[in-house]
Design an enzyme around this catalytic site. Structure first.
Site, PDB file in Angstrom:
ATOM      1  N   THR A 133       0.754  -1.124  -0.086  1.00 51.54           N
ATOM      2  CA  THR A 133       0.027   0.143  -0.229  1.00 51.54           C
ATOM      3  C   THR A 133       0.641   1.191  -0.158  1.00 51.54           C
ATOM      4  OG1 THR A 133      -1.640  -1.267   1.119  1.00 51.54           O
ATOM      5  CG2 THR A 133      -1.599   1.247   1.400  1.00 51.54           C
ATOM      6  N   ARG A 161     -13.791  -8.087   0.036  1.00 51.21           N
ATOM      7  CA  ARG A 161     -12.650  -7.933   1.131  1.00 51.21           C
ATOM      8  C   ARG A 161     -12.215  -6.557   0.855  1.00 51.21           C
ATOM      9  NH1 ARG A 161      -7.154  -6.278   1.876  1.00 51.21           N
ATOM     10  NH2 ARG A 161      -6.403  -7.145   3.509  1.00 51.21           N
ATOM     11  N   VAL A 162     -12.123  -5.630   2.123  1.00 46.45           N
ATOM     12  CA  VAL A 162     -11.388  -4.553   2.410  1.00 46.45           C
ATOM     13  C   VAL A 162     -10.781  -4.503   3.539  1.00 46.45           C
ATOM     14  CG1 VAL A 162     -11.964  -2.049   3.010  1.00 46.45           C
ATOM     15  CG2 VAL A 162     -13.735  -3.154   1.552  1.00 46.45           C
ATOM     16  N   GLY A 163      -9.380  -3.788   3.384  1.00 47.68           N
ATOM     17  CA  GLY A 163      -8.485  -4.172   4.365  1.00 47.68           C
ATOM     18  C   GLY A 163      -8.494  -2.754   5.189  1.00 47.68           C
ATOM     19  N   ASP A 164      -7.203  -2.592   5.691  1.00 40.37           N
ATOM     20  CA  ASP A 164      -7.309  -1.176   6.483  1.00 40.37           C
ATOM     21  C   ASP A 164      -7.079  -0.065   5.786  1.00 40.37           C
ATOM     22  OD1 ASP A 164      -4.616  -2.190   5.458  1.00 40.37           O
ATOM     23  OD2 ASP A 164      -3.695  -0.653   6.596  1.00 40.37           O
TER      24      ASP A 164
END
Ligand code: GLY
Length: 325
Positions: A187, A215-218
């Site tokens: 990222t 899906r979603v991350g931080d």
């Protein structure tokens, strides 16, 4: 001091070198030039992205505000088809769709975020538009895409030929388990300080490679992938988003700095909080990058291999981060 005001005073001072005695005598309104209020601007970003920090840093040198500079800087990597972790050319999910996440936060604590957006390259800029033009903080999926198009963003295919080939190969391996520890997830998180000494930040990503659809991350989660408190400092995260979310990593770092820790100490503590929950040496990577109001910078990762790029005083450096293992 506002840059315009500073420039006005600079011009007057320059003029003053030539005609100062008469002007000063006649009017007594020319204040002494106070350069103490002009901050040395800088841009820092996760990973080795010299073009992105240079673009942001030069924009800051030219008087851009911190958020505009950061959005401009990361846009370079979002357009870079060779960067498989953000924007166009990002690695797809396991269904073959590239879905992007991003957020922005400024010195006032205003923020915007977009989640799981398809077909739109410049999601950091889109997150800024959410912040500025909607009554909301977060737009997700189709709603974010529709909003982007309404704002003039052109939809485009984000899956590169290379990305498609790599995805097909991944499918052939027949491995549909979440392989969270073996894919890269580099990222781009950028923090900028402008000439007024104001901090802003941006985080942008295509997320975990071959993630489950949806899906979603931080990265687009304010407090996890990015947090700014202009009185204290800012932090960004890269690596396995699930672990960053569980510890609200970027917010934690800023709060630790509020309690007196240096950016380096705060990053090390935040990595420690993740590692202490694991049974031994984790087989995933998380890294943090932080700065405080004095301009001190800290970075720390679980594993070796993380670096960050810093543009300051017209000089760009890539710096290897310290790591726990
Ligand atoms: N840090 C990026 C992600 O986990 O999606």
């Amino acid at each position: 001091m506002k840059r315009k005001l500073f420039l006005g005073q600079s011009s007057l001072a320059t003029l003053g070198v030539l005609v100062a005695p008469s002007i000063l005598k006649a009017k007594k309104i020319v204040k002494p030039l106070n350069t103490n209020n002009i901050h040395i601007s800088y841009a820092i970003s996760t990973w080795n992205v010299p073009q992105a920090t240079k673009i942001a840093g030069e924009a800051l040198d030219n008087g851009a505000n911190a958020l505009d500079a950061a959005v401009k800087g990361v846009a370079f990597e979002e357009s870079n088809i060779l960067n498989t972790t953000v924007g166009r050319g990002g690695t797809p999910d396991r269904d073959g769709s590239v879905t992007l996440d991003a957020c922005v936060m400024n010195h006032k604590g205003d923020c915007g975020s977009v989640l799981a957006v398809e077909d739109i390259t410049h999601v950091a800029s889109l997150a800024k538009e959410v912040m500025e033009k909607t009554p909301h903080v977060i737009l997700a999926g189709e709603g974010a895409r529709t909003f982007a198009i309404s704002q003039g963003y052109l939809p485009e295919n984000l899956l590169s030929d290379e990305g498609k080939k790599a995805w097909r190969k991944w499918l052939e391996n027949g491995n549909y388990r979440p392989e969270i520890n073996i894919e890269n997830h580099d990222t781009i998180g950028m923090l900028c300080c402008d000439q007024e000494g104001l901090l802003s930040g941006v985080c942008t990503t295509s997320g975990l490679a071959y993630k489950m659809k949806g899906r979603v991350g931080d990265s687009p989660i304010i407090g996890s992938g990015l947090f700014i408190d202009n009185n204290i400092g800012g932090a960004v995260a890269t690596g396995l988003g699930e672990e960053v979310i569980k510890t609200v990593g970027s917010f934690l770092i800023v709060e630790l700095m509020r309690q007196g820790r240096t950016p380096q100490e705060a990053c090390e503590e935040a990595v420690g909080r993740i590692v202490e929950k694991q049974n031994g040496k984790p087989d995933f990577q998380v890294a943090y990058l932080a700065t405080n109001k004095k301009g001190d910078i800290g970075a720390f990762s679980i594993h070796k291999g993380f670096s960050f790029t810093k543009y300051k005083n017209k000089t760009n450096h890539n710096i290897t981060s310290k790591a726990m293992f």
